[in-house]
Write a protein that holds these residues in place. Structure first.
Motif, PDB file in Angstrom:
ATOM      1  N   PHE A 110     -42.951 -38.753  59.698  1.00  0.00           N
ATOM      2  CA  PHE A 110     -41.991 -38.647  57.909  1.00  0.00           C
ATOM      3  C   PHE A 110     -41.490 -39.624  57.534  1.00  0.00           C
ATOM      4  O   PHE A 110     -41.907 -40.164  56.061  1.00  0.00           O
ATOM      5  N   GLU A 111     -40.310 -40.457  57.816  1.00  0.00           N
ATOM      6  CA  GLU A 111     -39.658 -41.716  57.847  1.00  0.00           C
ATOM      7  C   GLU A 111     -40.573 -42.836  57.827  1.00  0.00           C
ATOM      8  O   GLU A 111     -40.342 -43.400  56.429  1.00  0.00           O
ATOM      9  N   ALA A 112     -41.171 -42.373  58.888  1.00  0.00           N
ATOM     10  CA  ALA A 112     -42.245 -44.179  58.882  1.00  0.00           C
ATOM     11  C   ALA A 112     -42.919 -43.893  57.932  1.00  0.00           C
ATOM     12  O   ALA A 112     -43.358 -45.263  56.926  1.00  0.00           O
ATOM     13  N   ARG A 113     -43.064 -42.842  57.716  1.00  0.00           N
ATOM     14  CA  ARG A 113     -44.469 -43.262  55.994  1.00  0.00           C
ATOM     15  C   ARG A 113     -43.440 -43.787  54.881  1.00  0.00           C
ATOM     16  O   ARG A 113     -44.485 -43.613  53.754  1.00  0.00           O
ATOM     17  N   VAL A 114     -42.590 -42.918  54.432  1.00  0.00           N
ATOM     18  CA  VAL A 114     -41.805 -42.737  53.543  1.00  0.00           C
ATOM     19  C   VAL A 114     -41.793 -44.190  52.740  1.00  0.00           C
ATOM     20  O   VAL A 114     -41.723 -45.110  51.985  1.00  0.00           O
ATOM     21  N   LEU A 115     -40.850 -44.664  54.551  1.00  0.00           N
ATOM     22  CA  LEU A 115     -40.188 -45.936  53.957  1.00  0.00           C
ATOM     23  C   LEU A 115     -41.348 -47.150  54.443  1.00  0.00           C
ATOM     24  O   LEU A 115     -40.674 -48.117  53.907  1.00  0.00           O
ATOM     25  N   SER A 116     -42.423 -46.875  54.836  1.00  0.00           N
ATOM     26  CA  SER A 116     -43.362 -48.069  54.835  1.00  0.00           C
ATOM     27  C   SER A 116     -43.831 -48.726  53.248  1.00  0.00           C
ATOM     28  O   SER A 116     -44.024 -49.633  53.457  1.00  0.00           O
ATOM     29  N   LYS A 117     -43.183 -47.970  52.264  1.00  0.00           N
ATOM     30  CA  LYS A 117     -43.787 -48.538  51.412  1.00  0.00           C
ATOM     31  C   LYS A 117     -42.444 -49.540  51.158  1.00  0.00           C
ATOM     32  O   LYS A 117     -42.100 -50.335  49.891  1.00  0.00           O
ATOM     33  N   GLY A 118     -41.392 -49.341  50.952  1.00  0.00           N
ATOM     34  CA  GLY A 118     -40.611 -49.762  50.359  1.00  0.00           C
ATOM     35  C   GLY A 118     -39.250 -49.625  49.978  1.00  0.00           C
ATOM     36  O   GLY A 118     -38.626 -50.372  49.510  1.00  0.00           O
ATOM     37  N   TYR A 119     -39.973 -48.383  49.521  1.00  0.00           N
ATOM     38  CA  TYR A 119     -38.440 -47.637  48.472  1.00  0.00           C
ATOM     39  C   TYR A 119     -38.709 -45.716  48.357  1.00  0.00           C
ATOM     40  O   TYR A 119     -39.799 -45.493  48.746  1.00  0.00           O
ATOM     41  N   VAL A 120     -37.879 -45.480  48.437  1.00  0.00           N
ATOM     42  CA  VAL A 120     -38.094 -44.215  48.208  1.00  0.00           C
ATOM     43  C   VAL A 120     -38.384 -43.530  46.612  1.00  0.00           C
ATOM     44  O   VAL A 120     -37.199 -44.062  45.966  1.00  0.00           O
ATOM     45  N   SER A 121     -38.710 -42.618  46.447  1.00  0.00           N
ATOM     46  CA  SER A 121     -39.350 -42.032  45.578  1.00  0.00           C
ATOM     47  C   SER A 121     -38.934 -40.626  45.373  1.00  0.00           C
ATOM     48  O   SER A 121     -38.127 -40.167  45.914  1.00  0.00           O
ATOM     49  N   ARG A 122     -38.668 -40.016  44.295  1.00  0.00           N
ATOM     50  CA  ARG A 122     -38.053 -38.511  43.818  1.00  0.00           C
ATOM     51  C   ARG A 122     -38.690 -37.571  44.613  1.00  0.00           C
ATOM     52  O   ARG A 122     -38.431 -37.065  44.978  1.00  0.00           O
ATOM     53  N   GLU A 123     -39.898 -37.896  44.220  1.00  0.00           N
ATOM     54  CA  GLU A 123     -40.705 -36.923  45.458  1.00  0.00           C
ATOM     55  C   GLU A 123     -40.936 -36.683  47.264  1.00  0.00           C
ATOM     56  O   GLU A 123     -40.747 -36.265  47.487  1.00  0.00           O
ATOM     57  N   ASP A 124     -40.777 -38.259  47.152  1.00  0.00           N
ATOM     58  CA  ASP A 124     -40.130 -38.177  48.683  1.00  0.00           C
ATOM     59  C   ASP A 124     -38.893 -37.363  48.945  1.00  0.00           C
ATOM     60  O   ASP A 124     -38.771 -37.108  49.885  1.00  0.00           O
ATOM     61  N   TYR A 125     -38.097 -37.367  48.282  1.00  0.00           N
ATOM     62  CA  TYR A 125     -36.158 -37.365  48.173  1.00  0.00           C
ATOM     63  C   TYR A 125     -36.581 -35.496  48.559  1.00  0.00           C
ATOM     64  O   TYR A 125     -35.936 -34.854  49.291  1.00  0.00           O
ATOM     65  N   MET A 127     -54.751 -46.905  60.210  1.00  0.00           N
ATOM     66  CA  MET A 127     -53.806 -47.832  60.655  1.00  0.00           C
ATOM     67  C   MET A 127     -52.243 -47.120  60.495  1.00  0.00           C
ATOM     68  O   MET A 127     -52.280 -45.715  60.626  1.00  0.00           O
ATOM     69  N   SER A 128     -52.568 -47.760  62.061  1.00  0.00           N
ATOM     70  CA  SER A 128     -50.518 -47.078  62.458  1.00  0.00           C
ATOM     71  C   SER A 128     -49.527 -47.450  61.440  1.00  0.00           C
ATOM     72  O   SER A 128     -48.972 -48.213  60.626  1.00  0.00           O
ATOM     73  N   ILE A 129     -48.288 -46.328  61.433  1.00  0.00           N
ATOM     74  CA  ILE A 129     -47.177 -46.780  60.484  1.00  0.00           C
ATOM     75  C   ILE A 129     -46.125 -46.764  62.217  1.00  0.00           C
ATOM     76  O   ILE A 129     -46.199 -46.548  63.637  1.00  0.00           O
ATOM     77  N   ASN A 130     -45.648 -47.853  61.862  1.00  0.00           N
ATOM     78  CA  ASN A 130     -44.506 -48.356  62.903  1.00  0.00           C
ATOM     79  C   ASN A 130     -42.995 -47.327  62.648  1.00  0.00           C
ATOM     80  O   ASN A 130     -42.738 -47.015  61.568  1.00  0.00           O
ATOM     81  N   HIS A 131     -42.801 -47.230  63.779  1.00  0.00           N
ATOM     82  CA  HIS A 131     -41.669 -46.172  63.745  1.00  0.00           C
ATOM     83  C   HIS A 131     -40.208 -47.140  64.330  1.00  0.00           C
ATOM     84  O   HIS A 131     -39.147 -46.705  64.598  1.00  0.00           O
ATOM     85  N   ASP A 132     -39.915 -48.194  64.161  1.00  0.00           N
ATOM     86  CA  ASP A 132     -39.274 -48.786  65.001  1.00  0.00           C
ATOM     87  C   ASP A 132     -38.560 -49.117  63.242  1.00  0.00           C
ATOM     88  O   ASP A 132     -38.864 -49.769  62.294  1.00  0.00           O
ATOM     89  N   PRO A 133     -37.552 -48.492  62.869  1.00  0.00           N
ATOM     90  CA  PRO A 133     -36.064 -49.000  62.046  1.00  0.00           C
ATOM     91  C   PRO A 133     -36.145 -50.744  61.713  1.00  0.00           C
ATOM     92  O   PRO A 133     -36.248 -51.469  60.009  1.00  0.00           O
ATOM     93  N   LYS A 134     -36.157 -51.290  62.747  1.00  0.00           N
ATOM     94  CA  LYS A 134     -35.906 -52.622  62.739  1.00  0.00           C
ATOM     95  C   LYS A 134     -36.726 -53.618  61.889  1.00  0.00           C
ATOM     96  O   LYS A 134     -36.746 -54.828  61.670  1.00  0.00           O
ATOM     97  N   ALA A 135     -37.820 -52.600  61.726  1.00  0.00           N
ATOM     98  CA  ALA A 135     -39.196 -52.945  61.450  1.00  0.00           C
ATOM     99  C   ALA A 135     -39.329 -53.229  59.842  1.00  0.00           C
ATOM    100  O   ALA A 135     -40.495 -53.772  59.302  1.00  0.00           O
ATOM    101  N   LEU A 136     -38.607 -52.699  59.486  1.00  0.00           N
ATOM    102  CA  LEU A 136     -38.992 -52.366  57.855  1.00  0.00           C
ATOM    103  C   LEU A 136     -39.273 -52.937  57.269  1.00  0.00           C
ATOM    104  O   LEU A 136     -38.019 -53.999  57.105  1.00  0.00           O
ATOM    105  N   GLN A 137     -39.569 -53.280  56.055  1.00  0.00           N
ATOM    106  CA  GLN A 137     -40.094 -54.434  54.893  1.00  0.00           C
ATOM    107  C   GLN A 137     -38.399 -54.503  54.130  1.00  0.00           C
ATOM    108  O   GLN A 137     -38.437 -55.441  53.373  1.00  0.00           O
ATOM    109  N   ASN A 138     -37.876 -53.497  53.397  1.00  0.00           N
ATOM    110  CA  ASN A 138     -36.495 -53.477  53.005  1.00  0.00           C
ATOM    111  C   ASN A 138     -35.322 -53.635  53.697  1.00  0.00           C
ATOM    112  O   ASN A 138     -35.166 -52.527  54.321  1.00  0.00           O
ATOM    113  N   PRO A 139     -34.477 -54.802  53.905  1.00  0.00           N
ATOM    114  CA  PRO A 139     -33.509 -54.740  53.974  1.00  0.00           C
ATOM    115  C   PRO A 139     -32.605 -53.813  54.340  1.00  0.00           C
ATOM    116  O   PRO A 139     -31.891 -53.633  55.017  1.00  0.00           O
ATOM    117  N   MET A 140     -32.913 -53.499  52.863  1.00  0.00           N
ATOM    118  CA  MET A 140     -31.525 -52.571  53.194  1.00  0.00           C
ATOM    119  C   MET A 140     -31.609 -51.249  53.387  1.00  0.00           C
ATOM    120  O   MET A 140     -31.031 -50.648  54.240  1.00  0.00           O
TER     121      MET A 140
END
Length: 133
Positions: A30-45, A1-14
């Motif tokens: 890294f950002e694409a992988r983390v943000l594709s989940k829709g949230y940032v965990s403490r581990e991601d941070y 599965m390829s990760i989208n690197h376009d920030p406009k395509a992120l699922q979380n509007p914030m």
């Protein structure tokens, strides 16, 4: 599965709004992988900060890992090269020029690692309303 690197395509509007506020037009892997989940965990941070610290260290900075009372990282670093300029008494304008160049390096180290993830993690934890639609 390829990760989208376009920030406009992120699922979380914030996330989209924060990326736009930082004028980010392409996410790092890294950002694409983390943000594709829709949230940032403490581990991601934590991982984002460690990636930033690795880049800073590779660029010649000494980085301390400091957390404030709320558990957020406080970037704290120093530069042996800058310290050497000051110690040998280089003119203030030379030191200022060097510091300006270092600032660019610091900003580049934050890109793709800590800047966006840090802002989103803070906004998730303590919403400011700054990125509301």
């Amino acid at each position: 599965m390829s990760i989208n690197h376009d920030p406009k395509a992120l699922q979380n509007p914030m996330h989209v709004r924060v990326a736009a506020a930082f004028r980010i037009v392409e996410l790092s892997d890294f950002e694409a992988r983390v943000l594709s989940k829709g949230y940032v965990s403490r581990e991601d941070y934590d991982e984002a900060y460690l990636l930033y610290a690795e880049k800073m260290t590779a660029a010649g900075f000494r980085v301390e890992h400091l957390l404030n009372s709320q558990g957020y990282y406080v970037p704290n670093f120093s530069s042996a090269a800058r310290d050497a300029l000051v110690a040998k008494g280089d003119p203030a304008e030379e030191v200022a020029k060097f510091e300006s160049e270092q600032w660019t390096t610091i900003q580049n180290c934050e890109l793709g690692t800590f800047r966006l993830v840090n802002a989103i993690f803070h906004e998730q934890s303590q919403p400011s309303g700054q990125f509301d639609s």
